[in-house]
Design a protein around this motif. Structure first.
Motif, PDB file in Angstrom:
ATOM      1  N   VAL B 210      32.024  35.691  25.772  1.00 28.61           N
ATOM      2  CA  VAL B 210      31.983  37.157  25.815  1.00 28.61           C
ATOM      3  C   VAL B 210      32.752  37.673  27.029  1.00 28.61           C
ATOM      4  CG1 VAL B 210      30.481  39.159  26.004  1.00 28.61           C
ATOM      5  CG2 VAL B 210      29.789  37.224  24.595  1.00 28.61           C
ATOM      6  N   ALA B 211      32.517  37.033  28.187  1.00 26.70           N
ATOM      7  CA  ALA B 211      33.193  37.475  29.407  1.00 26.70           C
ATOM      8  C   ALA B 211      34.708  37.306  29.278  1.00 26.70           C
ATOM      9  CB  ALA B 211      32.679  36.675  30.604  1.00 26.70           C
ATOM     10  N   ALA B 212      35.133  36.221  28.634  1.00 26.60           N
ATOM     11  CA  ALA B 212      36.569  35.983  28.482  1.00 26.60           C
ATOM     12  C   ALA B 212      37.198  37.026  27.566  1.00 26.60           C
ATOM     13  CB  ALA B 212      36.822  34.576  27.933  1.00 26.60           C
ATOM     14  N   ILE B 213      36.480  37.415  26.507  1.00 24.20           N
ATOM     15  CA  ILE B 213      37.015  38.451  25.617  1.00 24.20           C
ATOM     16  C   ILE B 213      37.241  39.744  26.397  1.00 24.20           C
ATOM     17  CG2 ILE B 213      36.487  39.917  23.627  1.00 24.20           C
ATOM     18  CD1 ILE B 213      35.084  37.493  22.374  1.00 24.20           C
ATOM     19  N   ALA B 214      36.232  40.118  27.193  1.00 25.76           N
ATOM     20  CA  ALA B 214      36.381  41.356  27.977  1.00 25.76           C
ATOM     21  C   ALA B 214      37.543  41.238  28.960  1.00 25.76           C
ATOM     22  CB  ALA B 214      35.073  41.661  28.709  1.00 25.76           C
ATOM     23  N   SER B 215      37.637  40.079  29.644  1.00 28.40           N
ATOM     24  CA  SER B 215      38.744  39.907  30.591  1.00 28.40           C
ATOM     25  C   SER B 215      40.083  39.953  29.871  1.00 28.40           C
ATOM     26  CB  SER B 215      38.628  38.562  31.321  1.00 28.40           C
ATOM     27  OG  SER B 215      37.474  38.536  32.106  1.00 28.40           O
ATOM     28  N   GLY B 216      40.136  39.354  28.675  1.00 27.90           N
ATOM     29  CA  GLY B 216      41.378  39.363  27.897  1.00 27.90           C
ATOM     30  C   GLY B 216      41.769  40.775  27.496  1.00 27.90           C
ATOM     31  N   ILE B 217      40.780  41.580  27.123  1.00 30.09           N
ATOM     32  CA  ILE B 217      41.065  42.974  26.779  1.00 30.09           C
ATOM     33  C   ILE B 217      41.620  43.708  27.998  1.00 30.09           C
ATOM     34  CG2 ILE B 217      39.945  45.172  26.211  1.00 30.09           C
ATOM     35  CD1 ILE B 217      38.174  43.583  24.263  1.00 30.09           C
ATOM     36  N   ALA B 218      41.006  43.441  29.160  1.00 29.89           N
ATOM     37  CA  ALA B 218      41.525  44.046  30.391  1.00 29.89           C
ATOM     38  C   ALA B 218      42.977  43.627  30.601  1.00 29.89           C
ATOM     39  CB  ALA B 218      40.665  43.627  31.580  1.00 29.89           C
ATOM     40  N   GLY B 219      43.278  42.350  30.316  1.00 31.69           N
ATOM     41  CA  GLY B 219      44.653  41.876  30.452  1.00 31.69           C
ATOM     42  C   GLY B 219      45.605  42.601  29.517  1.00 31.69           C
ATOM     43  N   GLY B 220      45.158  42.802  28.266  1.00 33.53           N
ATOM     44  CA  GLY B 220      45.973  43.540  27.305  1.00 33.53           C
ATOM     45  C   GLY B 220      46.286  44.941  27.801  1.00 33.53           C
ATOM     46  N   LEU B 221      45.278  45.599  28.340  1.00 34.51           N
ATOM     47  CA  LEU B 221      45.489  46.937  28.902  1.00 34.51           C
ATOM     48  C   LEU B 221      46.511  46.881  30.030  1.00 34.51           C
ATOM     49  CD1 LEU B 221      41.873  48.392  29.203  1.00 34.51           C
ATOM     50  CD2 LEU B 221      43.712  49.260  27.757  1.00 34.51           C
ATOM     51  N   TYR B 222      46.361  45.854  30.863  1.00 34.02           N
ATOM     52  CA  TYR B 222      47.255  45.742  32.001  1.00 34.02           C
ATOM     53  C   TYR B 222      48.707  45.592  31.550  1.00 34.02           C
ATOM     54  CZ  TYR B 222      49.399  43.992  36.270  1.00 34.02           C
ATOM     55  OH  TYR B 222      50.224  43.828  37.352  1.00 34.02           O
ATOM     56  N   ALA B 223      48.910  44.817  30.460  1.00 30.39           N
ATOM     57  CA  ALA B 223      50.274  44.619  29.963  1.00 30.39           C
ATOM     58  C   ALA B 223      50.915  45.959  29.612  1.00 30.39           C
ATOM     59  CB  ALA B 223      50.252  43.693  28.746  1.00 30.39           C
ATOM     60  N   PHE B 224      50.158  46.826  28.931  1.00 34.08           N
ATOM     61  CA  PHE B 224      50.731  48.122  28.546  1.00 34.08           C
ATOM     62  C   PHE B 224      50.759  49.100  29.701  1.00 34.08           C
ATOM     63  CE2 PHE B 224      49.542  46.392  24.424  1.00 34.08           C
ATOM     64  CZ  PHE B 224      50.737  46.585  23.743  1.00 34.08           C
ATOM     65  N   HIS B 225      49.892  48.870  30.667  1.00 40.10           N
ATOM     66  CA  HIS B 225      49.828  49.745  31.829  1.00 40.10           C
ATOM     67  C   HIS B 225      51.009  49.498  32.759  1.00 40.10           C
ATOM     68  CE1 HIS B 225      48.412  50.545  36.018  1.00 40.10           C
ATOM     69  NE2 HIS B 225      48.091  51.692  35.473  1.00 40.10           N
ATOM     70  N   SER B 226      51.300  48.215  32.996  1.00 41.17           N
ATOM     71  CA  SER B 226      52.350  47.957  33.982  1.00 41.17           C
ATOM     72  C   SER B 226      53.704  47.716  33.309  1.00 41.17           C
ATOM     73  CB  SER B 226      51.952  46.774  34.857  1.00 41.17           C
ATOM     74  OG  SER B 226      52.663  45.626  34.486  1.00 41.17           O
ATOM     75  N   ARG B 227      53.704  47.411  32.000  1.00 39.14           N
ATOM     76  CA  ARG B 227      54.912  47.198  31.195  1.00 39.14           C
ATOM     77  C   ARG B 227      55.748  46.034  31.707  1.00 39.14           C
ATOM     78  NH1 ARG B 227      56.252  52.588  29.421  1.00 39.14           N
ATOM     79  NH2 ARG B 227      58.124  51.715  28.452  1.00 39.14           N
ATOM     80  N   TYR B 228      55.180  45.271  32.649  1.00 43.86           N
ATOM     81  CA  TYR B 228      55.916  44.138  33.190  1.00 43.86           C
ATOM     82  C   TYR B 228      54.889  43.130  33.681  1.00 43.86           C
ATOM     83  CZ  TYR B 228      57.937  41.414  36.966  1.00 43.86           C
ATOM     84  OH  TYR B 228      58.286  40.377  37.801  1.00 43.86           O
ATOM     85  N   LEU B 229      55.029  41.882  33.293  1.00 43.64           N
ATOM     86  CA  LEU B 229      54.070  40.869  33.732  1.00 43.64           C
ATOM     87  C   LEU B 229      54.755  39.853  34.623  1.00 43.64           C
ATOM     88  CD1 LEU B 229      52.130  40.073  30.435  1.00 43.64           C
ATOM     89  CD2 LEU B 229      51.556  41.724  32.219  1.00 43.64           C
ATOM     90  N   ASN B 230      54.112  39.577  35.740  1.00 44.85           N
ATOM     91  CA  ASN B 230      54.580  38.548  36.645  1.00 44.85           C
ATOM     92  C   ASN B 230      53.476  37.511  36.731  1.00 44.85           C
ATOM     93  OD1 ASN B 230      54.850  37.090  39.140  1.00 44.85           O
ATOM     94  ND2 ASN B 230      56.364  38.611  39.766  1.00 44.85           N
ATOM     95  N   PRO B 231      53.808  36.228  36.611  1.00 50.52           N
ATOM     96  CA  PRO B 231      52.734  35.221  36.608  1.00 50.52           C
ATOM     97  C   PRO B 231      51.851  35.297  37.856  1.00 50.52           C
ATOM     98  CG  PRO B 231      54.910  34.199  36.794  1.00 50.52           C
ATOM     99  CD  PRO B 231      55.120  35.614  36.413  1.00 50.52           C
ATOM    100  N   ASN B 232      52.436  35.777  38.970  1.00 50.75           N
ATOM    101  CA  ASN B 232      51.633  35.814  40.189  1.00 50.75           C
ATOM    102  C   ASN B 232      50.587  36.929  40.196  1.00 50.75           C
ATOM    103  OD1 ASN B 232      52.848  33.562  41.210  1.00 50.75           O
ATOM    104  ND2 ASN B 232      54.498  34.729  42.185  1.00 50.75           N
ATOM    105  N   ASP B 233      50.633  37.806  39.156  1.00 51.53           N
ATOM    106  CA  ASP B 233      49.535  38.767  39.001  1.00 51.53           C
ATOM    107  C   ASP B 233      48.264  38.066  38.549  1.00 51.53           C
ATOM    108  OD1 ASP B 233      51.274  40.763  39.608  1.00 51.53           O
ATOM    109  OD2 ASP B 233      51.730  41.257  37.523  1.00 51.53           O
ATOM    110  N   PHE B 234      48.400  36.826  38.098  1.00 49.75           N
ATOM    111  CA  PHE B 234      47.256  36.132  37.493  1.00 49.75           C
ATOM    112  C   PHE B 234      46.976  34.795  38.173  1.00 49.75           C
ATOM    113  CE2 PHE B 234      49.715  38.476  34.306  1.00 49.75           C
ATOM    114  CZ  PHE B 234      48.815  39.489  34.036  1.00 49.75           C
ATOM    115  N   ASP B 235      47.260  34.730  39.465  1.00 50.40           N
ATOM    116  CA  ASP B 235      46.989  33.465  40.159  1.00 50.40           C
ATOM    117  C   ASP B 235      45.512  33.381  40.530  1.00 50.40           C
ATOM    118  OD1 ASP B 235      46.811  35.303  42.129  1.00 50.40           O
ATOM    119  OD2 ASP B 235      48.295  34.414  43.463  1.00 50.40           O
ATOM    120  N   PHE B 236      45.124  32.296  41.178  1.00 50.57           N
ATOM    121  CA  PHE B 236      43.700  32.117  41.445  1.00 50.57           C
ATOM    122  C   PHE B 236      43.150  33.186  42.386  1.00 50.57           C
ATOM    123  CE2 PHE B 236      44.039  30.506  45.706  1.00 50.57           C
ATOM    124  CZ  PHE B 236      45.277  29.887  45.752  1.00 50.57           C
ATOM    125  N   GLN B 237      44.073  33.788  43.169  1.00 52.44           N
ATOM    126  CA  GLN B 237      43.650  34.864  44.046  1.00 52.44           C
ATOM    127  C   GLN B 237      43.021  36.007  43.243  1.00 52.44           C
ATOM    128  OE1 GLN B 237      44.389  34.144  47.411  1.00 52.44           O
ATOM    129  NE2 GLN B 237      42.776  35.677  47.682  1.00 52.44           N
TER     130      GLN B 237
END
Lengths: 273, 325, 294
Positions: B210-237
């Protein structure tokens, strides 16, 4: 009476130490069965083997027609074996009512999506759980504490909440691990009454207890363990008169006399028949 | 019940009015980011607050959701709602990879999830064919609905707000259900939970799902929000930031998690004036709030309000100014 | 892989493994004494590295003084953090999760202090060892790597002697095993905990100078190294001194060989897969007596 729990040749070793060795035992359906013995006799180990919290090294546990020897704890619980713990294990930060509602877990089925949709099935189940939990709470006489935080209750009440949580699902077998530990005389007497009520409601009880004034009046049958072995089995009257049992307890008392400790003295006093 | 409904409506109205009160596009952009953070914090709250699982891997699911949504939108022109949902589902699916490790406890589980996050990040960084590698994904199309572009900052803000509100309602329902009770029971005492018939491994896995689904949805929003994805946006930090959000706000409640997310996203922005000191101050705040115990900031605020209500009343009733005369 | 490459890779793996061992030792000591999973241990390495570098800048000090500065820097900061932060939290009976988060906060603070003081660019370390290759049993090897292995071995040897033969070392062991009994015996657990942090900081500081001399020093060199050291400690068995040493060496070898044989990009991933496998199949690690849960 039919046999609900049939244990044969049950053993548990910890390294080289035999905590329970080749113990056989039958618990009749509808009875209150006592499991007693001096300190370190393996009573709690037995209980943990039956509930599944410990795996057995050898032997077989037959329960209600099924061989449950290799079943994990939660499956045994859903199948109808519930227990209390010697040192209380409540969900301390949940309310008393919620604690007991958790006890209904194995008897209910609603999944996450039911909760998300608030389906009629889920609503009905929630209502039923709440009702049953209140009944169980009433049964142990704590209806007025439903909304208290469990961890904030006094010791004696916490014991009762634990019992309510264990019986709310109407198990076939209830394992009580020293339910009278730390209770005073009047409270112990109420515990005897409660055990009788539980039995009357159709739940078989296996009782591990030090206090003989709780064991003797409430049990139909008693099994005595000593050094992990079965020493005797019989009615309270038989056990009281059993020479081996008297020897085990007196021997224990004499040994303790030589090196008295705070905790063992009252126990020895209780044990003297 | 009634008062909580009023409070919720009030907060919803207030949040809906935010872009009207502060219409600067930069700030609306940041506020949307905060709402995405809120969803991430909700997912972590379910894990750490309810089930007592410290996950240092939520950033991985966030990234999986983002890359999935972005790829679908770029390559297959999938409508944004579907792309975001697909991001959530694929993140949920990938959480099943964690099933073997759910039986670990405490810090072992935390470090194992961190290991998972590091692996996922390395895949994002190195698999050019899948993720664009270190360049990332560019030219993510603006979201459109029925032919209308929703690419403006305000429209995006409302998309994020609606999603966050939906996740809040969903998680609130979960918390007060058989599932939520089972998770809370597990976090308080695993042995007693098992003795009540709860299969710990199954419930922890479901919680991760359940938590992963919510996080994934947040990620989807982020993709359309920033219109650009950099792998370092998703590092362990990122995973660590998500955990920090919940601890700062208070692990015991969803509003606390939301507050923590707002702080973690907004404070570094507000502290921009303090220049190089901002992350330093942020670190100090993390220590202080962690030290405040499991209540977090939300708990402290609630206590404060109670204290004022209680003592304020007594103060008025006692009228110390007359009593002293 | 030629035999020469094999020797080179093994030596490189051992050297980096020794560095992991030094940090892992600290992590193990801390988790044994306080049950804290210390995410900021890697920052002690960074501080040590920076302190060593600064001392070199100041005076152009000889190598052994640079190492000493690193040791002191790491030890002091570690002790300071324990006294100021963790002890306060323990006194306030803050939960384990929150203390873990606080260690993350400490990590953020130290990184940003370091960034303010030393800047955000990686800093070149001076050549502390004779460069070029030396002949060793017919192979040309880098003296730097040999020095690292020898020095780490020396430091760890001193630590073992300390634990075995000094009053303080024995008291620290006792306090870690059973704080209540130790307290009854008149050991101040607060003090032994402070020393535990000091010593683990010192070892991390030494590791910082050694790691810096291999590559460079930068404000963010610590965190991931610390995580890897935790993996190493888990590999050997969390809380075990010998386990941390051997775990570090094995992890260093695994990482270096997978970097050479599999792919440089995924060498960290290989380490993490090893971590997860170890947690799953040997939850107590290679070298622990009894299953102690953390």
């Amino acid at each position: 009476m039919s046999t609900l729990l049939d244990i044969s040749g049950l053993s548990r070793r910890f390294g080289g130490l035999v905590a329970v060795g080749d113990v056989g035992m039958e618990v009749a359906a509808g009875s209150v069965h006592g499991l007693i013995g001096p300190n370190g006799a393996g009573k709690t180990t037995m209980l943990n083997l039956i509930s599944g919290h410990l795996a057995s090294s050898a032997g077989k546990i037959q329960f209600d027609g099924s061989d449950i020897t290799r079943w994990p704890v939660d499956r045994r619980a859903r199948f109808g074996i519930r227990r209390t713990f010697q040192n209380l294990r409540l969900f301390r930060e949940m309310t008393v009512l919620e604690n007991i509602m958790v006890g209904m877990h194995g008897q209910t089925h609603c999944e996450i999506w039911h909760a998300l949709l608030r389906s009629p099935q889920q609503q009905a189940e929630e209502t039923a759980i709440t009702e049953r939990a209140r009944e169980a709470l009433d049964f142990v006489g704590l209806a007025h504490l439903a909304d208290m935080q469990a961890g904030a209750l006094p010791y004696g009440s916490q014991r009762l909440v634990e019992i309510a949580r264990a019986i709310v699902a109407r198990p076939k077998l209830l394992l009580l691990d020293e339910p009278a530990a730390g209770l005073n005389g009047a409270e112990s007497q109420r515990m005897v009454d409660l055990i009788r009520m539980i039995r009357a409601s159709g739940v078989t009880v296996l009782l591990v207890e030090h206090h003989m004034d709780v064991v003797m009046p409430s049990c139909d049958c008693i099994t005595v363990l000593n050094y992990g072995r079965r020493l005797a089995n019989g009615s309270p009257a038989e056990i009281r008169a059993h020479p081996e049992v008297i020897k085990a307890y007196l021997g224990g008392r004499l040994k303790r006399r030589a090196k008295p400790t705070q905790s063992s003295q009252p126990e020895a006093a209780h044990a003297s028949p | 019940m009634r008062s909580s409904l009023i409070a919720r409506l009030g907060v919803a109205l207030l949040l809906a009015a935010v872009p009207l009160l502060q219409s600067n596009a930069y700030w609306v952009h940041i506020f949307s980011l905060a709402l995405i953070g809120v969803i991430l914090a909700f997912s972590q709250q379910l894990l750490v607050g309810m089930a007592g699982i410290v996950s240092l891997g939520q950033g991985a699911f966030y990234g999986i959701g983002a890359y999935t949504a972005a790829s679908l939108a770029i390559s297959f022109h999938v409508p944004f709602v579907l792309a975001i949902v697909a991001g959530g589902l694929l993140a949920g699916l990938s959480s099943l990879l964690l099933i073997p490790i759910v039986r670990l406890k405490g810090s072992s589980l935390a470090v194992a999830t961190l290991g998972f996050a590091i692996i996922v990040h390395l895949v994002m960084l190195n698999e050019d064919w899948l993720t664009g590698g270190s360049i990332g994904m560019i030219d993510i199309p603006a979201p459109t609905l029925f032919g209308f572009s929703l690419g403006g900052e305000k429209a995006l803000y409302y998309i994020c707000l609606i999603t966050a509100a939906a996740v809040f309602l969903a998680f609130d329902r979960i918390a007060h259900s058989r599932f939520g009770r089972a998770l809370t029971a597990i976090s308080q005492d695993e042995e007693a939970a098992r003795a009540s018939g709860i299969n710990i491994a199954v419930y922890k896995s479901k919680c991760f799902l359940v938590a992963a689904i919510a996080s994934g949805i947040a990620g989807g929003l982020y993709a359309f929000h920033s219109r650009y994805l950099n792998p370092n946006d998703f590092d362990f930090q990122k995973s660590i930031d998500i955990l920090i959000m919940v601890v700062i706000g208070g692990i015991r409640s969803l509003p606390g998690a939301a507050l923590g997310a707002a702080i973690v996203v907004l404070i570094p922005e507000l502290l921009r004036a303090s220049g190089e000191f901002r992350l330093l101050l942020f670190g100090v705040m993390v220590i202080v709030f962690a030290g405040a115990g499991s209540k977090g900031l939300s708990g402290i605020l609630v206590d404060l309000v109670k204290y004022i209500a209680q003592h304020g009343q007594r103060w008025l009733l006692q009228k110390p100014w007359t009593a002293r005369l | 892989m030629t035999i020469d490459q094999l020797v080179q890779t093994t030596l490189g793996g051992l050297a980096i493994g020794c560095i992991y061992s030094l940090i892992a030792l600290g992590i193990s000591m801390i988790i044994r004494a306080t049950d804290i999973l210390h995410f900021a241990q890697g920052e002690m390495l960074m501080i040590g590295s920076m302190a060593g570098l600064s001392s070199f800048w100041l005076q152009g000090m000889p190598f052994w003084l640079v190492l000493l500065a690193g040791v002191l820097g790491g030890g002091l900061v570690s002790m300071l953090v324990e006294v100021v932060v963790y002890r306060t939290l323990r006194l306030r009976r803050v939960s384990a999760i929150n203390i873990m988060i606080a260690t993350l906060g400490v990590s953020i603070v130290l990184q940003n202090v370091a960034r303010l003081v030393w800047g955000s660019e990686p800093l070149r370390y001076p050549t502390l060892f004779a460069s070029g290759g030396v002949k060793f049993a017919g192979f040309t090897v880098s003296p730097q790597l040999i020095w690292i292995v020898l020095l780490s071995g020396l430091i760890m040897g001193v630590l073992i002697l300390f634990f075995r033969f000094t009053r303080l070392g024995i008291a620290m062991q006792a306090a870690a095993q059973d704080p209540d009994v130790a307290q009854l015996m008149g050991i101040s657990v607060d003090r032994t905990t402070t020393y535990t942090f000091a010593i683990s900081g010192m070892m991390a500081g030494a590791a910082g100078v050694l790691l810096g001399s291999l590559f460079f020093a930068s404000f963010n060199m610590g965190f991931l190294t610390g995580i890897k050291a935790f993996v190493a400690a888990t590999l050997g068995g969390l809380g075990s001194i010998a386990g941390a040493m051997i775990g570090g060496l094995i992890f260093g070898l695994i990482e270096t060989f997978s970097g050479t044989l599999i792919s440089t990009a995924y060498k960290d991933a290989v380490g993490m897969v090893v971590l997860i496998a170890i947690l799953l199949f040997m939850p107590t690690g290679l070298l622990t007596r009894g299953g102690r849960e953390v």
